[in-house]
Scaffold this motif. Structure first.
Motif, PDB file in Angstrom:
ATOM      1  N   PHE A  52      32.274  48.299  52.783  1.00 30.82           N
ATOM      2  CA  PHE A  52      33.319  47.742  51.918  1.00 30.82           C
ATOM      3  C   PHE A  52      33.858  46.409  52.455  1.00 30.82           C
ATOM      4  O   PHE A  52      34.906  45.950  52.015  1.00 30.82           O
ATOM      5  N   THR A  53      33.163  45.777  53.389  1.00 32.77           N
ATOM      6  CA  THR A  53      33.721  44.602  54.060  1.00 32.77           C
ATOM      7  C   THR A  53      33.958  43.438  53.104  1.00 32.77           C
ATOM      8  O   THR A  53      34.876  42.634  53.305  1.00 32.77           O
ATOM      9  N   THR A  54      33.169  43.295  52.059  1.00 30.86           N
ATOM     10  CA  THR A  54      33.338  42.167  51.129  1.00 30.86           C
ATOM     11  C   THR A  54      33.946  42.609  49.802  1.00 30.86           C
ATOM     12  O   THR A  54      33.880  41.871  48.811  1.00 30.86           O
ATOM     13  N   ALA A  55      34.536  43.788  49.776  1.00 34.74           N
ATOM     14  CA  ALA A  55      35.074  44.325  48.520  1.00 34.74           C
ATOM     15  C   ALA A  55      36.374  43.632  48.139  1.00 34.74           C
ATOM     16  O   ALA A  55      37.103  43.097  48.984  1.00 34.74           O
ATOM     17  N   SER A  56      36.675  43.654  46.834  1.00 37.64           N
ATOM     18  CA  SER A  56      37.953  43.162  46.334  1.00 37.64           C
ATOM     19  C   SER A  56      38.720  44.311  45.707  1.00 37.64           C
ATOM     20  O   SER A  56      38.128  45.293  45.245  1.00 37.64           O
ATOM     21  N   LEU A  57      40.042  44.184  45.664  1.00 41.96           N
ATOM     22  CA  LEU A  57      40.902  45.286  45.239  1.00 41.96           C
ATOM     23  C   LEU A  57      41.917  44.773  44.227  1.00 41.96           C
ATOM     24  O   LEU A  57      42.463  43.679  44.375  1.00 41.96           O
ATOM     25  N   ALA A  58      42.177  45.578  43.192  1.00 46.13           N
ATOM     26  CA  ALA A  58      43.173  45.208  42.180  1.00 46.13           C
ATOM     27  C   ALA A  58      43.791  46.473  41.604  1.00 46.13           C
ATOM     28  O   ALA A  58      43.145  47.524  41.569  1.00 46.13           O
ATOM     29  N   PRO A  59      45.056  46.415  41.147  1.00 48.57           N
ATOM     30  CA  PRO A  59      45.672  47.588  40.514  1.00 48.57           C
ATOM     31  C   PRO A  59      44.894  47.985  39.267  1.00 48.57           C
ATOM     32  O   PRO A  59      44.287  47.151  38.596  1.00 48.57           O
ATOM     33  N   LEU A  60      44.949  49.288  38.933  1.00 55.88           N
ATOM     34  CA  LEU A  60      44.211  49.804  37.782  1.00 55.88           C
ATOM     35  C   LEU A  60      45.081  50.808  37.033  1.00 55.88           C
ATOM     36  O   LEU A  60      45.656  51.718  37.630  1.00 55.88           O
ATOM     37  N   GLY A  61      45.151  50.674  35.714  1.00 57.42           N
ATOM     38  CA  GLY A  61      45.815  51.666  34.871  1.00 57.42           C
ATOM     39  C   GLY A  61      47.327  51.569  34.903  1.00 57.42           C
ATOM     40  O   GLY A  61      47.925  50.696  35.540  1.00 57.42           O
ATOM     41  N   ASN A  62      47.947  52.546  34.184  1.00 55.63           N
ATOM     42  CA  ASN A  62      49.403  52.559  34.063  1.00 55.63           C
ATOM     43  C   ASN A  62      49.961  53.981  34.123  1.00 55.63           C
ATOM     44  O   ASN A  62      50.876  54.328  33.401  1.00 55.63           O
ATOM     45  N   GLY A  63      49.374  54.813  34.991  1.00 50.54           N
ATOM     46  CA  GLY A  63      49.792  56.208  35.093  1.00 50.54           C
ATOM     47  C   GLY A  63      51.218  56.361  35.601  1.00 50.54           C
ATOM     48  O   GLY A  63      51.746  55.491  36.307  1.00 50.54           O
ATOM     49  N   HIS A  64      51.823  57.489  35.241  1.00 50.84           N
ATOM     50  CA  HIS A  64      53.203  57.773  35.643  1.00 50.84           C
ATOM     51  C   HIS A  64      53.310  58.255  37.098  1.00 50.84           C
ATOM     52  O   HIS A  64      54.369  58.138  37.710  1.00 50.84           O
ATOM     53  N   ILE A  65      52.250  58.843  37.641  1.00 46.87           N
ATOM     54  CA  ILE A  65      52.387  59.637  38.868  1.00 46.87           C
ATOM     55  C   ILE A  65      51.734  58.992  40.088  1.00 46.87           C
ATOM     56  O   ILE A  65      52.399  58.695  41.078  1.00 46.87           O
ATOM     57  N   ASN A  66      50.412  58.787  40.047  1.00 40.24           N
ATOM     58  CA  ASN A  66      49.673  58.290  41.199  1.00 40.24           C
ATOM     59  C   ASN A  66      49.574  56.766  41.179  1.00 40.24           C
ATOM     60  O   ASN A  66      49.782  56.128  40.150  1.00 40.24           O
ATOM     61  N   ASP A  67      49.226  56.191  42.330  1.00 45.30           N
ATOM     62  CA  ASP A  67      48.948  54.757  42.431  1.00 45.30           C
ATOM     63  C   ASP A  67      47.438  54.576  42.447  1.00 45.30           C
ATOM     64  O   ASP A  67      46.742  55.160  43.283  1.00 45.30           O
ATOM     65  N   THR A  68      46.931  53.752  41.531  1.00 44.94           N
ATOM     66  CA  THR A  68      45.494  53.655  41.318  1.00 44.94           C
ATOM     67  C   THR A  68      45.037  52.208  41.420  1.00 44.94           C
ATOM     68  O   THR A  68      45.699  51.293  40.935  1.00 44.94           O
ATOM     69  N   PHE A  69      43.862  52.021  42.048  1.00 47.70           N
ATOM     70  CA  PHE A  69      43.308  50.692  42.269  1.00 47.70           C
ATOM     71  C   PHE A  69      41.813  50.702  41.966  1.00 47.70           C
ATOM     72  O   PHE A  69      41.154  51.739  42.039  1.00 47.70           O
ATOM     73  N   LYS A  70      41.301  49.535  41.623  1.00 49.17           N
ATOM     74  CA  LYS A  70      39.862  49.368  41.443  1.00 49.17           C
ATOM     75  C   LYS A  70      39.302  48.581  42.614  1.00 49.17           C
ATOM     76  O   LYS A  70      39.800  47.502  42.948  1.00 49.17           O
ATOM     77  N   LEU A  71      38.274  49.129  43.228  1.00 47.67           N
ATOM     78  CA  LEU A  71      37.609  48.495  44.363  1.00 47.67           C
ATOM     79  C   LEU A  71      36.226  48.039  43.904  1.00 47.67           C
ATOM     80  O   LEU A  71      35.453  48.844  43.378  1.00 47.67           O
ATOM     81  N   VAL A  72      35.930  46.769  44.082  1.00 45.22           N
ATOM     82  CA  VAL A  72      34.660  46.211  43.609  1.00 45.22           C
ATOM     83  C   VAL A  72      33.880  45.659  44.797  1.00 45.22           C
ATOM     84  O   VAL A  72      34.393  44.822  45.556  1.00 45.22           O
ATOM     85  N   THR A  73      32.637  46.128  44.958  1.00 46.18           N
ATOM     86  CA  THR A  73      31.733  45.592  45.968  1.00 46.18           C
ATOM     87  C   THR A  73      30.633  44.798  45.254  1.00 46.18           C
ATOM     88  O   THR A  73      30.630  44.668  44.031  1.00 46.18           O
ATOM     89  N   ALA A  74      29.690  44.301  46.015  1.00 42.32           N
ATOM     90  CA  ALA A  74      28.602  43.521  45.418  1.00 42.32           C
ATOM     91  C   ALA A  74      27.710  44.383  44.539  1.00 42.32           C
ATOM     92  O   ALA A  74      27.050  43.868  43.619  1.00 42.32           O
ATOM     93  N   THR A  75      27.703  45.690  44.780  1.00 38.91           N
ATOM     94  CA  THR A  75      26.763  46.558  44.059  1.00 38.91           C
ATOM     95  C   THR A  75      27.437  47.639  43.214  1.00 38.91           C
ATOM     96  O   THR A  75      26.828  48.138  42.262  1.00 38.91           O
ATOM     97  N   ASN A  76      28.668  48.004  43.549  1.00 33.54           N
ATOM     98  CA  ASN A  76      29.310  49.122  42.848  1.00 33.54           C
ATOM     99  C   ASN A  76      30.809  48.886  42.682  1.00 33.54           C
ATOM    100  O   ASN A  76      31.402  48.049  43.365  1.00 33.54           O
ATOM    101  N   SER A  77      31.379  49.670  41.782  1.00 35.37           N
ATOM    102  CA  SER A  77      32.831  49.672  41.605  1.00 35.37           C
ATOM    103  C   SER A  77      33.343  51.103  41.790  1.00 35.37           C
ATOM    104  O   SER A  77      32.657  52.067  41.437  1.00 35.37           O
TER     105      SER A  77
END
Length: 367
Positions: free
Chosen positions: A23-48
């Motif tokens: 995950f060394t070159t991955a990028s991170l951003a908030p995802l969704g608008n849920g009431h309860i948990n904190d959720t993020f999207k992690l993107v690498t060169a090959t997968n999300s």
């Protein structure tokens, strides 16, 4: 990893070290608008991936929560291999030691597959969409009817239990910790005036078979395929546990049949969409075919009333308790939500006789 000043970024860095992926070159951003948990999207060169901080105040046993999801995913994946389940099954990533939940400090985290070329909806706008929603959630529960609910841990005790929720409201009223009772007493009184309905719910609940249910069948807990415009996966299995079909159906009605968002304060303009309700109940029954009893079919109307009522009381309870459960973004946010959901309950109650026509009768056996 590029964290772009994301909250919990240090914890996420530690989390990623538990996995074998790079995950060394991955990028991170908030995802969704849920009431309860904190959720993020992690993107690498090959997968999300989806990264989630599990709210351990709401879910006191995050490990059991993740174990439940793993058991459900394993069953659904086997059925999919046998062509008995049509939807994609997003998997949890396992750590180097084979765990699906990781504790970092006081928080528990997990990583799941991100389904590419998919999207979520926040509202249903057509009967065709409603039919697809009902089919997808019914396929989920129907496939899990071959999996014993006894295998799952109860994640939140008495989650849809009306007696327990009314007791919580009663306690919040008695305590009035934040001095808010005077501003919502009329709403509180209305909830307590529905004793006849509460007794009806208790009576029918004691006669229904227990299933593995999703218990949070909001439209945005379905992923839709960007190519087919049809559901491709059921997501957010946090509250999957033993339950009743009327609970899942009722939450679909709650989130699909109103023309307003659940926190819209303009409740006088709320309309119950009967064409969407018809599509939901007919497709839900059709997907289960002869695997749903006549009593369960009748209970769907009770569930349609119950879920707006019970979530309305929960929003009201949280308002009185100082907004400690649901995320809020404005003053009286939970009170607005409570008024909104209780208005929907009133509309469904007024339409109940009309809604009964959509309950399909069991076919008579041929002699």
């Amino acid at each position: 990893m590029d964290d772009k000043n994301i909250p919990y970024s240090r914890d996420i860095q530690l989390l990623l070290s538990h996995f074998e992926q790079d995950f060394t070159t991955a990028s991170l951003a908030p995802l969704g608008n849920g009431h309860i948990n904190d959720t993020f999207k992690l993107v690498t060169a090959t997968n999300s991936y989806v990264i989630q901080r599990i709210n351990h105040e709401v879910f006191p046993d995050p490990v059991a929560l993740c174990n439940n999801a793993q058991l459900i995913n394993q069953h659904l994946s086997k059925q999919k291999l046998n062509n008995a389940y049509p939807l994609f099954v997003p998997q949890h990533l396992l750590t180097i030691t084979g765990d699906s939940a990781v504790k970092i400090g006081e928080n528990y985290w997990r990583i799941m597959e991100f389904i590419e070329n998919s999207y979520t909806l926040e509202s249903v706008t057509t009967a065709k969409q409603a039919a697809l929603v009902a089919q997808a959630f019914a396929q989920f529960s129907h496939t899990l009817s071959q999996f014993s609910a006894k295998n799952l841990t109860i994640i939140i005790k008495d989650f849809h239990d009306i007696s327990s929720r009314m007791n919580q409201l009663r306690q919040a009223v008695a305590n009035d910790l934040h001095g808010r009772l005077s501003g919502c007493k009329e709403v509180v009184d209305f909830c307590f005036s529905q004793q006849k309905f509460i007794e009806q719910v208790i009576e029918i609940s004691n006669t229904l078979p227990v299933h593995v249910t999703h218990n949070d069948t909001k439209i945005n807990n379905l992923l839709f395929s960007a190519s087919s415009q049809k559901p491709c996966a059921v997501i957010d299995l946090d509250t999957c546990m033993p339950g009743l079909l009327m609970h899942d159906f009722g939450d679909m009605v709650r989130t699909c049949c109103s023309n307003l968002a659940e926190d819209d304060p303009c409740v006088d303009s709320m309309v119950l969409n009967l064409s969407i309700f018809k599509a939901l109940i007919e497709n839900y029954q059709d997907t289960f075919a002869d695997s749903i009893t006549q009593l369960e079919k009748q209970s769907l109307i009770v569930g349609a009333r119950l879920l707006p009522f019970i979530i309305g009381t929960r929003f009201l309870t949280d308002h009185l308790n100082g907004d400690s459960y649901f995320h809020t973004s404005r003053v009286n946010h939970n009170l607005d939500r409570a008024n909104n959901q209780l208005q929907l309950y009133k509309l469904i109650t007024a339409a109940e006789t009309n809604l009964q026509q959509f309950v399909k009768k069991a076919l008579e056996p041929i002699n």
